[in-house]
Design a protein around this motif. Structure first.
Motif, PDB file in Angstrom:
ATOM      1  N   MET A   1      70.136  -0.050  86.985  1.00  0.00           N
ATOM      2  CA  MET A   1      70.116  -1.425  86.555  1.00  0.00           C
ATOM      3  C   MET A   1      68.674  -1.940  86.556  1.00  0.00           C
ATOM      4  SD  MET A   1      72.408  -4.415  88.126  1.00  0.00           S
ATOM      5  CE  MET A   1      71.961  -6.087  87.981  1.00  0.00           C
ATOM      6  N   ALA A   2      68.252  -2.494  85.461  1.00  0.00           N
ATOM      7  CA  ALA A   2      66.884  -2.982  85.324  1.00  0.00           C
ATOM      8  C   ALA A   2      66.693  -4.277  86.113  1.00  0.00           C
ATOM      9  CB  ALA A   2      66.559  -3.222  83.862  1.00  0.00           C
ATOM     10  N   GLU A   3      65.511  -4.403  86.692  1.00  0.00           N
ATOM     11  CA  GLU A   3      65.189  -5.639  87.404  1.00  0.00           C
ATOM     12  C   GLU A   3      64.930  -6.762  86.410  1.00  0.00           C
ATOM     13  OE1 GLU A   3      62.373  -6.045  90.599  1.00  0.00           O
ATOM     14  OE2 GLU A   3      62.677  -3.942  91.123  1.00  0.00           O
ATOM     15  N   ILE A   4      65.279  -7.953  86.795  1.00  0.00           N
ATOM     16  CA  ILE A   4      65.014  -9.115  85.964  1.00  0.00           C
ATOM     17  C   ILE A   4      63.545  -9.489  86.130  1.00  0.00           C
ATOM     18  CG2 ILE A   4      65.525 -11.556  85.616  1.00  0.00           C
ATOM     19  CD1 ILE A   4      68.363 -10.950  86.614  1.00  0.00           C
ATOM     20  N   VAL A   5      62.868  -9.607  85.010  1.00  0.00           N
ATOM     21  CA  VAL A   5      61.454  -9.989  85.040  1.00  0.00           C
ATOM     22  C   VAL A   5      61.382 -11.501  85.225  1.00  0.00           C
ATOM     23  CG1 VAL A   5      59.318 -10.080  83.721  1.00  0.00           C
ATOM     24  CG2 VAL A   5      60.757  -8.043  83.614  1.00  0.00           C
ATOM     25  N   GLN A   6      60.547 -11.903  86.158  1.00  0.00           N
ATOM     26  CA  GLN A   6      60.294 -13.321  86.377  1.00  0.00           C
ATOM     27  C   GLN A   6      58.840 -13.607  86.034  1.00  0.00           C
ATOM     28  OE1 GLN A   6      61.961 -13.607  90.481  1.00  0.00           O
ATOM     29  NE2 GLN A   6      63.219 -15.185  89.516  1.00  0.00           N
ATOM     30  N   PHE A   7      58.513 -14.891  86.013  1.00  0.00           N
ATOM     31  CA  PHE A   7      57.211 -15.307  85.513  1.00  0.00           C
ATOM     32  C   PHE A   7      56.533 -16.271  86.474  1.00  0.00           C
ATOM     33  CE2 PHE A   7      59.870 -13.955  82.109  1.00  0.00           C
ATOM     34  CZ  PHE A   7      59.025 -13.219  81.303  1.00  0.00           C
ATOM     35  N   GLN A   8      55.224 -16.428  86.245  1.00  0.00           N
ATOM     36  CA  GLN A   8      54.425 -17.354  87.037  1.00  0.00           C
ATOM     37  C   GLN A   8      53.335 -17.922  86.128  1.00  0.00           C
ATOM     38  OE1 GLN A   8      51.210 -16.144  90.016  1.00  0.00           O
ATOM     39  NE2 GLN A   8      52.946 -16.644  91.348  1.00  0.00           N
ATOM     40  N   ILE A   9      53.063 -19.202  86.310  1.00  0.00           N
ATOM     41  CA  ILE A   9      51.979 -19.861  85.596  1.00  0.00           C
ATOM     42  C   ILE A   9      50.894 -20.213  86.613  1.00  0.00           C
ATOM     43  CG2 ILE A   9      51.323 -21.855  84.183  1.00  0.00           C
ATOM     44  CD1 ILE A   9      53.288 -19.905  82.784  1.00  0.00           C
ATOM     45  N   ARG A  10      49.657 -19.994  86.211  1.00  0.00           N
ATOM     46  CA  ARG A  10      48.506 -20.391  87.025  1.00  0.00           C
ATOM     47  C   ARG A  10      47.556 -21.188  86.154  1.00  0.00           C
ATOM     48  NH1 ARG A  10      47.118 -14.538  89.435  1.00  0.00           N
ATOM     49  NH2 ARG A  10      49.175 -14.099  90.304  1.00  0.00           N
ATOM     50  N   ILE A  11      46.874 -22.119  86.790  1.00  0.00           N
ATOM     51  CA  ILE A  11      45.848 -22.877  86.081  1.00  0.00           C
ATOM     52  C   ILE A  11      44.538 -22.773  86.842  1.00  0.00           C
ATOM     53  CG2 ILE A  11      47.500 -24.464  85.019  1.00  0.00           C
ATOM     54  CD1 ILE A  11      46.603 -26.613  87.034  1.00  0.00           C
ATOM     55  N   ALA A  12      43.457 -22.799  86.099  1.00  0.00           N
ATOM     56  CA  ALA A  12      42.118 -22.914  86.679  1.00  0.00           C
ATOM     57  C   ALA A  12      41.631 -24.309  86.315  1.00  0.00           C
ATOM     58  CB  ALA A  12      41.185 -21.853  86.123  1.00  0.00           C
ATOM     59  N   VAL A  13      41.034 -24.976  87.289  1.00  0.00           N
ATOM     60  CA  VAL A  13      40.630 -26.366  87.085  1.00  0.00           C
ATOM     61  C   VAL A  13      39.175 -26.572  87.498  1.00  0.00           C
ATOM     62  CG1 VAL A  13      43.005 -27.166  87.453  1.00  0.00           C
ATOM     63  CG2 VAL A  13      41.412 -27.151  89.368  1.00  0.00           C
TER      64      VAL A  13
ATOM     65  N   GLU B   1      62.405 -19.363  80.783  1.00  0.00           N
ATOM     66  CA  GLU B   1      62.516 -20.691  80.171  1.00  0.00           C
ATOM     67  C   GLU B   1      61.584 -21.686  80.866  1.00  0.00           C
ATOM     68  OE1 GLU B   1      63.545 -24.707  79.582  1.00  0.00           O
ATOM     69  OE2 GLU B   1      64.115 -23.703  81.447  1.00  0.00           O
ATOM     70  N   ALA B   2      61.602 -21.695  82.189  1.00  0.00           N
ATOM     71  CA  ALA B   2      60.714 -22.596  82.937  1.00  0.00           C
ATOM     72  C   ALA B   2      59.250 -22.238  82.682  1.00  0.00           C
ATOM     73  CB  ALA B   2      61.033 -22.538  84.427  1.00  0.00           C
ATOM     74  N   ALA B   3      58.945 -20.943  82.679  1.00  0.00           N
ATOM     75  CA  ALA B   3      57.566 -20.509  82.449  1.00  0.00           C
ATOM     76  C   ALA B   3      57.090 -20.891  81.049  1.00  0.00           C
ATOM     77  CB  ALA B   3      57.448 -19.006  82.663  1.00  0.00           C
ATOM     78  N   ASP B   4      57.951 -20.684  80.058  1.00  0.00           N
ATOM     79  CA  ASP B   4      57.574 -21.039  78.684  1.00  0.00           C
ATOM     80  C   ASP B   4      57.285 -22.535  78.573  1.00  0.00           C
ATOM     81  OD1 ASP B   4      57.928 -18.407  77.887  1.00  0.00           O
ATOM     82  OD2 ASP B   4      59.850 -18.761  76.890  1.00  0.00           O
ATOM     83  N   TRP B   5      58.160 -23.353  79.150  1.00  0.00           N
ATOM     84  CA  TRP B   5      58.003 -24.806  79.088  1.00  0.00           C
ATOM     85  C   TRP B   5      56.700 -25.232  79.765  1.00  0.00           C
ATOM     86  CZ3 TRP B   5      57.319 -29.110  81.986  1.00  0.00           C
ATOM     87  CH2 TRP B   5      57.636 -30.336  81.407  1.00  0.00           C
ATOM     88  N   LEU B   6      56.490 -24.742  80.978  1.00  0.00           N
ATOM     89  CA  LEU B   6      55.281 -25.103  81.718  1.00  0.00           C
ATOM     90  C   LEU B   6      54.019 -24.618  81.002  1.00  0.00           C
ATOM     91  CD1 LEU B   6      56.632 -24.387  85.264  1.00  0.00           C
ATOM     92  CD2 LEU B   6      55.641 -26.580  84.544  1.00  0.00           C
ATOM     93  N   HIS B   7      54.060 -23.399  80.511  1.00  0.00           N
ATOM     94  CA  HIS B   7      52.891 -22.848  79.821  1.00  0.00           C
ATOM     95  C   HIS B   7      52.533 -23.703  78.614  1.00  0.00           C
ATOM     96  CE1 HIS B   7      50.479 -19.988  77.419  1.00  0.00           C
ATOM     97  NE2 HIS B   7      50.013 -19.668  78.612  1.00  0.00           N
TER      98      HIS B   7
ATOM     99  N   VAL C   1      44.945 -21.912  81.343  1.00  0.00           N
ATOM    100  CA  VAL C   1      46.330 -21.730  81.761  1.00  0.00           C
ATOM    101  C   VAL C   1      46.673 -20.271  81.515  1.00  0.00           C
ATOM    102  CG1 VAL C   1      48.727 -22.449  81.417  1.00  0.00           C
ATOM    103  CG2 VAL C   1      46.869 -24.112  81.100  1.00  0.00           C
ATOM    104  N   SER C   2      47.215 -19.596  82.529  1.00  0.00           N
ATOM    105  CA  SER C   2      47.564 -18.181  82.415  1.00  0.00           C
ATOM    106  C   SER C   2      49.027 -17.975  82.773  1.00  0.00           C
ATOM    107  CB  SER C   2      46.707 -17.337  83.361  1.00  0.00           C
ATOM    108  OG  SER C   2      45.351 -17.526  83.095  1.00  0.00           O
ATOM    109  N   ARG C   3      49.588 -16.953  82.172  1.00  0.00           N
ATOM    110  CA  ARG C   3      50.996 -16.613  82.404  1.00  0.00           C
ATOM    111  C   ARG C   3      51.053 -15.172  82.888  1.00  0.00           C
ATOM    112  NH1 ARG C   3      56.035 -17.664  78.837  1.00  0.00           N
ATOM    113  NH2 ARG C   3      57.188 -15.767  79.172  1.00  0.00           N
ATOM    114  N   PHE C   4      51.808 -14.934  83.945  1.00  0.00           N
ATOM    115  CA  PHE C   4      51.970 -13.605  84.517  1.00  0.00           C
ATOM    116  C   PHE C   4      53.454 -13.305  84.641  1.00  0.00           C
ATOM    117  CE2 PHE C   4      47.983 -15.362  85.926  1.00  0.00           C
ATOM    118  CZ  PHE C   4      47.093 -14.327  85.725  1.00  0.00           C
TER     119      PHE C   4
END
Length: 143
Positions: free
Chosen positions: A1-13, A105-111, A126-129
């Protein structure tokens, strides 16, 4: 069973915004940034502070529960390096509902929303991982 990929957003300020975000101080546009985050029950955590918290916790409970000892050493070395400290004091991870990784969905919206503010309000980038190991550097090897 494949793991569900999750996401993270980071910002540099900008340093001035970083100081305001870390201290709760005033900075023009901070209210708009925080309003965008609230729409997704999101908050920012300074990466330097997260690194320092990790090192402090490891020191408090001992390194034995930390199977990735090289990661601990890398983190400790990073927060002690003035150049890296300056970099990570300006870098913030977006947490959603208290979690550092979340659904696409949350990552896309935030990004999208945060990218629209890039170049404004002191947001430099803004970066997405994601959690797919093939897309991310792995912890340093044990020595």
């Amino acid at each position: 069973m494949a793991e569900i990929v999750q996401f993270q957003i980071r910002i540099a300020v900008a340093p001035e915004l970083a100081d305001a975000l870390r201290s709760g101080g005033d900075y023009e546009g901070r209210d708009l940034l925080e309003a965008v985050l609230r729409e997704r029950n999101a908050a920012l955590k300074c990466q330097f502070d997260a690194f320092a918290d990790y090192v402090e916790e490891a020191g408090r409970v001992g390194q034995d529960p930390y199977p990735l000892y090289p990661l601990y050493q890398w983190t400790k070395d990073t927060i002690g390096d003035p150049e890296k400290k300056a970099k990570y004091l300006k870098s913030f991870t977006v947490y959603v509902r208290g979690e550092q990784v979340y659904d696409q969905e949350a990552a896309d919206w935030l990004h999208a929303r945060l990218s629209a503010l890039a170049g404004k309000l002191g947001i430099e980038s803004v970066s997405r991982f994601d959690t797919n190991p093939a897309n991310n550097p792995q912890p340093p090897a044990r020595q």
